[in-house]
Motif scaffolding. Structure first.
Motif, PDB file in Angstrom:
ATOM      1  N   GLN A 147       0.967  -1.354   0.068  1.00  0.00           N
ATOM      2  CA  GLN A 147      -0.151   0.045  -0.149  1.00  0.00           C
ATOM      3  C   GLN A 147       0.712   1.154   0.046  1.00  0.00           C
ATOM      4  O   GLN A 147       0.500   2.257  -0.619  1.00  0.00           O
ATOM      5  CB  GLN A 147      -1.043  -0.064   1.192  1.00  0.00           C
ATOM      6  CG  GLN A 147      -2.177  -0.940   1.164  1.00  0.00           C
ATOM      7  CD  GLN A 147      -2.947  -1.088   2.366  1.00  0.00           C
ATOM      8  OE1 GLN A 147      -2.603  -0.298   3.429  1.00  0.00           O
ATOM      9  NE2 GLN A 147      -3.904  -1.769   2.462  1.00  0.00           N
ATOM     10  N   MET A 148       1.834   1.183   0.869  1.00  0.00           N
ATOM     11  CA  MET A 148       2.925   2.459   0.708  1.00  0.00           C
ATOM     12  C   MET A 148       3.516   2.560  -0.514  1.00  0.00           C
ATOM     13  O   MET A 148       3.656   3.850  -1.037  1.00  0.00           O
ATOM     14  CB  MET A 148       3.791   2.232   1.987  1.00  0.00           C
ATOM     15  CG  MET A 148       3.132   2.489   3.161  1.00  0.00           C
ATOM     16  SD  MET A 148       4.393   2.108   4.636  1.00  0.00           S
ATOM     17  CE  MET A 148       5.261   3.905   4.449  1.00  0.00           C
ATOM     18  N   ALA A 149       4.016   1.699  -1.412  1.00  0.00           N
ATOM     19  CA  ALA A 149       4.409   1.483  -2.682  1.00  0.00           C
ATOM     20  C   ALA A 149       3.528   2.266  -3.533  1.00  0.00           C
ATOM     21  O   ALA A 149       4.016   2.925  -4.541  1.00  0.00           O
ATOM     22  CB  ALA A 149       4.914   0.266  -3.039  1.00  0.00           C
ATOM     23  N   LEU A 150       2.346   1.743  -3.445  1.00  0.00           N
ATOM     24  CA  LEU A 150       1.248   2.444  -4.285  1.00  0.00           C
ATOM     25  C   LEU A 150       0.560   3.726  -3.934  1.00  0.00           C
ATOM     26  O   LEU A 150      -0.359   4.063  -4.516  1.00  0.00           O
ATOM     27  CB  LEU A 150       0.183   1.396  -4.642  1.00  0.00           C
ATOM     28  CG  LEU A 150       0.602  -0.057  -5.071  1.00  0.00           C
ATOM     29  CD1 LEU A 150      -0.564  -1.149  -5.022  1.00  0.00           C
ATOM     30  CD2 LEU A 150       1.241   0.200  -6.630  1.00  0.00           C
ATOM     31  N   ALA A 151       1.129   3.982  -2.820  1.00  0.00           N
ATOM     32  CA  ALA A 151       0.638   5.294  -2.286  1.00  0.00           C
ATOM     33  C   ALA A 151      -0.989   5.262  -2.052  1.00  0.00           C
ATOM     34  O   ALA A 151      -1.774   6.273  -1.979  1.00  0.00           O
ATOM     35  CB  ALA A 151       0.824   6.526  -3.128  1.00  0.00           C
TER      36      ALA A 151
END
Length: 58
Positions: A8-12
C-alpha cells in the motif's frame, strides 16, 4: 499484514488514519523474529507522526 502495508505504501494507497491497522502493527513489534520487528520499525518510521500515539501507548 506487513507485506500488505508495504505494498500500500509503494502504491501510495496507505491510509495513515487507519488506527486499527497502526495499532496492530505496533502490537506486532512483539514478534519473536528480529527481521519482522526491524521491518515493522522501518515501516512505522516511514509512516511517521500518525504512528506516534500508538507507539507511545505501547
Amino acid at each position: 499484514m506487513l507485506q500488505t502495508v508495504m505494498e500500500q505504501m509503494a502504491l501510495a494507497t496507505f491510509n495513515p488514519n487507519d488506527s486499527e491497522l497502526l495499532k496492530k502493527m505496533v502490537e506486532c513489534m512483539g514478534d519473536s523474529q528480529g527481521m519482522v520487528r526491524l521491518s515493522l520499525a522501518e515501516t512505522l518510521g516511514s509512516i511517521g507522526k500518525p504512528a506516534t500515539p500508538f507507539l507511545v501507548e505501547a
